[in-house]
Design an enzyme around this catalytic site. Structure first.
Site, mmCIF file in Angstrom:
data_model
loop_
_atom_site.group_PDB
_atom_site.id
_atom_site.type_symbol
_atom_site.label_atom_id
_atom_site.label_comp_id
_atom_site.label_asym_id
_atom_site.label_seq_id
_atom_site.Cartn_x
_atom_site.Cartn_y
_atom_site.Cartn_z
ATOM 1 N N SER A 1 45.227 41.782 48.318
ATOM 2 C CA SER A 1 46.454 41.619 47.869
ATOM 3 C C SER A 1 47.346 40.206 48.820
ATOM 4 C CB SER A 1 47.015 42.831 48.866
ATOM 5 O OG SER A 1 48.780 42.320 47.528
ATOM 6 N N HIS B 1 44.875 48.465 41.748
ATOM 7 C CA HIS B 1 45.583 47.320 42.818
ATOM 8 C C HIS B 1 44.571 47.642 44.345
ATOM 9 C CE1 HIS B 1 47.270 43.920 44.699
ATOM 10 N NE2 HIS B 1 48.220 44.844 45.684
ATOM 11 N N ASP C 1 45.026 45.851 37.485
ATOM 12 C CA ASP C 1 45.634 45.899 38.372
ATOM 13 C C ASP C 1 47.709 46.463 37.921
ATOM 14 O OD1 ASP C 1 47.323 45.731 39.920
ATOM 15 O OD2 ASP C 1 45.958 44.214 41.069
#
Length: 339
Positions: A153, A307, A280
């Site tokens: 991320s 995600h 995602d």
């Protein structure tokens, strides 16, 4: 050598849901269900401070492999926003790499984990120089034949930007891998506010507010925010802190400051991989499809995974572990042949 690809990840229902994948990725339920081997990286781990330059200290954890006479190399892992070296995905990936003979260094960004009291100034996503400097310190203190970096991320965004700068700084980084990285921060912020379900905003905002309160407690003599500002939404609080604590002058300039969209990665000199999922719900896939990448950057868009999830089944292990390990091992073997 045939490497695992995103298309190979084909979970069974209901793990075909990007929302379920995302919610499970950092959940307490997952943490409890993971097999014991997912925590091996905690055994004999050495808690350390590394030099971020200009008096900045960052915390981290080093674990030496013990499965073979010589290490394959040094694997460095970056967590996501409001994660830490002890985030489930970091522990699981680190443990998997240990099994393959990698030494593992897990780095905390400023104000993550329990590090709020180390540096007075607040964390923000454009503090790249200190992370690059810290990686250089890590490379000097734990020299290895090969050094590979993976981030998740926001940590994936940092990994790509660090990969861009490492050669010019003389850091012997051989490979960077980013899982579901933030590509266009302005688009990502819009997505969380405008199209993602409300519970994602609530999750991130609760963690961020808790972190900001911990920072205020660590430095009570410094006013980091007005209490009223903490009640604002993601955009409002981000803008307030940018204007108060940075020199960017506007929220837009700050968000552009850590964007890797478009051609931003065109001059990457080392091999890199970007893995994301089409489902995602946090980082829109459009930003990945608009990237203009050089040949040495692999873009891999899986159909499923959410995600930073990629959870295979009800043992809660992640497809990312084998995916990352396979690519790290390939880099190590390539450099062994060169040597």
């Amino acid at each position: 050598m045939s490497l695992p690809q995103g298309r190979d990840f084909q979970p069974r229902w209901p793990l075909t849901s990007g929302h379920i994948q995302t919610m499970l990725s950092s959940s307490g339920v997952r943490r409890k269900m993971l097999p014991r081997r997912a925590y091996h990286v905690l055994e004999n781990a050495e808690e350390v401070m590394v030099d971020g330059g200009e008096g900045i200290r960052l915390s981290g954890s080093f674990t030496a492999q013990k499965v073979q006479p010589a290490s394959r190399g040094l694997a460095v892992l970056f967590h996501g926003w409001e994660g830490s070296v002890d985030s489930t995905y970091v522990l699981q990936t680190g443990s998997r790499l240990l099994e393959d003979g990698w030494d593992v260094f897990r780095l905390n960004f400023r104000d993550h984990g329990e590090s709020h009291g180390l540096n007075e100034a607040l964390f923000h996503s454009c503090r790249l120089d200190e992370v690059v400097h810290a990686l250089g310190d890590i490379a000097r203190r734990w020299p290895a034949r090969v050094m590979a970096l993976a981030g998740f991320s926001l940590g994936g965004n940092f990994a790509l930007r660090v990969g861009m700068q490492a050669p010019a700084q003389g850091i012997p980084l051989h490979y960077a891998l980013a899982v579901c990285p933030i590509i266009d921060p302005s688009e990502g912020l819009f997505s969380l506010e405008e199209s993602a379900p409300w519970f994602y905003r609530a999750y991130f905002m609760n963690k961020w507010r808790r972190s900001l309160r911990a920072k205020q407690k660590a430095f009570p003599e410094v006013q980091y925010f007005e209490l009223q500002e903490l009640k604002q939404d993601l955009r409002g609080l981000t803008e307030a802190l940018v204007l108060r604590h940075t020199d960017f002058g506007s929220l837009e300039a700050y968000l552009e400051g850590y964007s890797v969209a478009g051609r931003a990665l065109a001059n990457m000199q080392i091999p890199a991989t970007i893995l994301t999922a089409r489902d995602d719900p946090v980082i829109p896939v459009d930003a990945f499809e608009k990237l203009e990448l050089p040949a040495n950057i692999e873009l891999d868009i899986a159909t499923y995974g959410g995600h930073c999830g990629f959870i295979r089944g009800w043992d809660m292990t992640s497809y990312c572990d084998n995916y990352i390990a396979a690519r790290f091992n390939a880099i190590a073997e390539e450099h062994a042949c060169i040597a």
